[in-house]
Scaffold this active site. Sequence first.
Site, PDB file in Angstrom:
ATOM      1  N   CYS A 179      54.694 -17.117 -21.903  1.00  0.00           N
ATOM      2  CA  CYS A 179      54.487 -16.553 -23.250  1.00  0.00           C
ATOM      3  C   CYS A 179      53.522 -15.369 -23.192  1.00  0.00           C
ATOM      4  O   CYS A 179      52.715 -15.176 -24.120  1.00  0.00           O
ATOM      5  CB  CYS A 179      53.996 -17.606 -24.237  1.00  0.00           C
ATOM      6  SG  CYS A 179      55.142 -18.957 -24.452  1.00  0.00           S
ATOM      7  N   ASP A 189      40.643 -16.563 -29.200  1.00  0.00           N
ATOM      8  CA  ASP A 189      41.636 -17.568 -28.858  1.00  0.00           C
ATOM      9  C   ASP A 189      41.033 -18.449 -27.752  1.00  0.00           C
ATOM     10  O   ASP A 189      40.897 -18.011 -26.601  1.00  0.00           O
ATOM     11  CB  ASP A 189      42.912 -16.855 -28.391  1.00  0.00           C
ATOM     12  CG  ASP A 189      43.965 -17.827 -27.861  1.00  0.00           C
ATOM     13  OD1 ASP A 189      43.660 -19.018 -27.701  1.00  0.00           O
ATOM     14  OD2 ASP A 189      45.092 -17.370 -27.596  1.00  0.00           O
ATOM     15  N   GLN A 243      42.632 -21.743 -23.895  1.00  0.00           N
ATOM     16  CA  GLN A 243      42.437 -22.050 -22.468  1.00  0.00           C
ATOM     17  C   GLN A 243      40.957 -22.145 -22.092  1.00  0.00           C
ATOM     18  O   GLN A 243      40.642 -22.293 -20.907  1.00  0.00           O
ATOM     19  CB  GLN A 243      43.121 -20.978 -21.597  1.00  0.00           C
ATOM     20  CG  GLN A 243      44.612 -20.863 -21.795  1.00  0.00           C
ATOM     21  CD  GLN A 243      45.396 -22.097 -21.325  1.00  0.00           C
ATOM     22  OE1 GLN A 243      44.843 -23.010 -20.708  1.00  0.00           O
ATOM     23  NE2 GLN A 243      46.684 -22.132 -21.636  1.00  0.00           N
ATOM     24  N   LYS A 303      45.874 -29.359 -25.245  1.00  0.00           N
ATOM     25  CA  LYS A 303      45.475 -28.854 -23.927  1.00  0.00           C
ATOM     26  C   LYS A 303      44.128 -29.440 -23.503  1.00  0.00           C
ATOM     27  O   LYS A 303      43.591 -29.085 -22.460  1.00  0.00           O
ATOM     28  CB  LYS A 303      45.358 -27.326 -23.967  1.00  0.00           C
ATOM     29  CG  LYS A 303      46.683 -26.606 -24.218  1.00  0.00           C
ATOM     30  CD  LYS A 303      46.488 -25.123 -24.125  1.00  0.00           C
ATOM     31  CE  LYS A 303      47.590 -24.330 -24.781  1.00  0.00           C
ATOM     32  NZ  LYS A 303      48.873 -24.404 -24.108  1.00  0.00           N
ATOM     33  N   HIS A 354      48.377 -14.095 -25.143  1.00  0.00           N
ATOM     34  CA  HIS A 354      49.545 -14.962 -25.321  1.00  0.00           C
ATOM     35  C   HIS A 354      50.321 -14.453 -26.545  1.00  0.00           C
ATOM     36  O   HIS A 354      49.726 -13.863 -27.451  1.00  0.00           O
ATOM     37  CB  HIS A 354      49.023 -16.385 -25.568  1.00  0.00           C
ATOM     38  CG  HIS A 354      50.066 -17.434 -25.682  1.00  0.00           C
ATOM     39  ND1 HIS A 354      50.753 -17.687 -26.845  1.00  0.00           N
ATOM     40  CD2 HIS A 354      50.536 -18.331 -24.772  1.00  0.00           C
ATOM     41  CE1 HIS A 354      51.593 -18.688 -26.647  1.00  0.00           C
ATOM     42  NE2 HIS A 354      51.483 -19.103 -25.394  1.00  0.00           N
TER      43      HIS A 354
HETATM   44  N1  C6P Z   1      49.910 -21.566 -23.647  1.00  0.00           N
HETATM   45  C1  C6P Z   1      50.902 -22.083 -21.500  1.00  0.00           C
HETATM   46  O1  C6P Z   1      51.667 -22.723 -20.767  1.00  0.00           O
HETATM   47  P1  C6P Z   1      49.855 -23.627 -28.873  1.00  0.00           P
HETATM   48  O2  C6P Z   1      51.268 -23.566 -28.374  1.00  0.00           O
HETATM   49  O3  C6P Z   1      49.737 -23.171 -30.294  1.00  0.00           O
HETATM   50  O4  C6P Z   1      49.191 -24.920 -28.611  1.00  0.00           O
HETATM   51  O5  C6P Z   1      49.021 -22.599 -27.966  1.00  0.00           O
HETATM   52  C2  C6P Z   1      49.408 -21.263 -27.858  1.00  0.00           C
HETATM   53  C3  C6P Z   1      48.540 -20.529 -26.885  1.00  0.00           C
HETATM   54  C4  C6P Z   1      47.663 -19.564 -27.369  1.00  0.00           C
HETATM   55  N2  C6P Z   1      46.821 -18.907 -26.554  1.00  0.00           N
HETATM   56  C5  C6P Z   1      46.790 -19.140 -25.235  1.00  0.00           C
HETATM   57  C6  C6P Z   1      45.827 -18.392 -24.377  1.00  0.00           C
HETATM   58  C7  C6P Z   1      47.658 -20.092 -24.683  1.00  0.00           C
HETATM   59  O6  C6P Z   1      47.616 -20.320 -23.370  1.00  0.00           O
HETATM   60  C8  C6P Z   1      48.556 -20.795 -25.523  1.00  0.00           C
HETATM   61  C9  C6P Z   1      49.520 -21.790 -24.960  1.00  0.00           C
HETATM   62  C10 C6P Z   1      50.756 -22.502 -22.940  1.00  0.00           C
HETATM   63  O7  C6P Z   1      50.251 -21.135 -21.080  1.00  0.00           O
HETATM   64  C11 C6P Z   1      52.076 -22.729 -23.597  1.00  0.00           C
HETATM   65  S1  C6P Z   1      53.029 -21.256 -23.753  1.00  0.00           S
END
Ligand code: C6P
Length: 419
Positions: free
Chosen positions: A367, A201, A204, A227, A128
């Site tokens: 993203c 990370d 997910q 999430k 991401h």
């Molecule tokens: N992906 C998606 O629709 P934040 O925004 O900080 O809570 O998470 C960022 C992020 C980082 N790593 C991974 C693997 C992610 O999937 C995400 C967030 C969302 O896929 C929003 S773009």
Amino acid sequence: MIERLDAVELEEIRDDFPILQQRVHGKPLIYFDNAATSQKPRQVIETLNDYYRRYNANVHRGIHALAERATREYELARHTIAKFINAPAPETVVFTRGTTEAINLVAYSWARANLKQGDEILITWMEHHSNIVPWYQVAAATGAVIKRIDLNADGTLAIPAINPRTKLVAVTQCSNVLGTINPVKELAAAAHKVGALILVDGAQSVPHLAVDVQALDADFFVFSGHKMLGPTASGVLYGKRALLEGMPPFMGGGEMIREVSATGFTTNDLPYKFEAGTPNIAESIGLGIAVDYLQKVGLDKIRQHEKEITAYALERLQEMIEIKIYGPLDAEKRGGLVAFTFSDIHPHDLATFFDQEGIAIRAGHHCAMPLHKHLGIGATARASFYLYNTRAEVDALVATLQKAKKFFGACPTGRALGF
Ligand code: C6P
């Protein structure tokens, strides 16, 4: 024996989510955008309400009853979350606003202090932007070089021998596009062999799989509360104690200091050294309640449920010749999401069509622009599942795709392939 959610439990879970009871464009809402953000159970919503109605106060500052209660609940949430990921101590759990902030904290604090010209940061093609851009910034500031682990044809990682110049491996545990679950424990062992650290990370993965940061031997592990049934602007950086202790603070201000004089300051203990300013109090307390909820249902049951829904979705989607699915076709190897393209219909048009049917999916690059470019595509449509989704909703997804095919006059582009 495999534990799974039965029909009664599933119905009870659905009843806990007020938002699922509504209609969108006159149709019952089907929420398949859980990878972007999950819905919240009434237990979490009521916790936020309760905080603001009954004990709204700043933490670690006041000595009045409200401040003491707020501090107690905030620290209780930290304990709950530390246990949930099997962190060795609550002080190794730093509250952040989410994954993005947690990665930036490591990039600004650890990486800028420890990396130099020619050092390598190893990422993957499936990261991401949150796990790419902070490292580009570190590279620009320090002269470190970004390298990428390649992908196999089925969307899994083609893990190489790790180069001894590598100082950090930064990898997602589960891709938000391919769904691939990566072998982070093996990657951690390989990184440690050459003296590198690993940042995982978990944005997910933590919402969907049981995670044990000590068993993985992760140096840093990050995730987002929103999430995993928790409020927005809640999240966590876990780090090994010695690493966190050796790192300079990311931001300066209140709470992160022990003493401030006319000329300087000394830093507070962990985790407060990294929690400058008034923190996200209600959100972190709410995240603790979200974790209680997930634990009450059981992570193993949630994973099993999502595996079954995902396997069913993969099977039903592949009935259509126009579809191309990205990532492994084996539900065992992936999290509960499926990204796809459907004939020559633009994913944004598909998402708009789905919305009219009351079905929320996401379309775009999610993203993960470098990944989409690497795959030679501009965008994908993505359905992402959670504990409250049902097989009947997957049937509705497939029926709507069939409807879209008629509406847009789609022409077949080839069989479903892993990649
Ligand atoms: N992906 C998606 O629709 P934040 O925004 O900080 O809570 O998470 C960022 C992020 C980082 N790593 C991974 C693997 C992610 O999937 C995400 C967030 C969302 O896929 C929003 S773009």
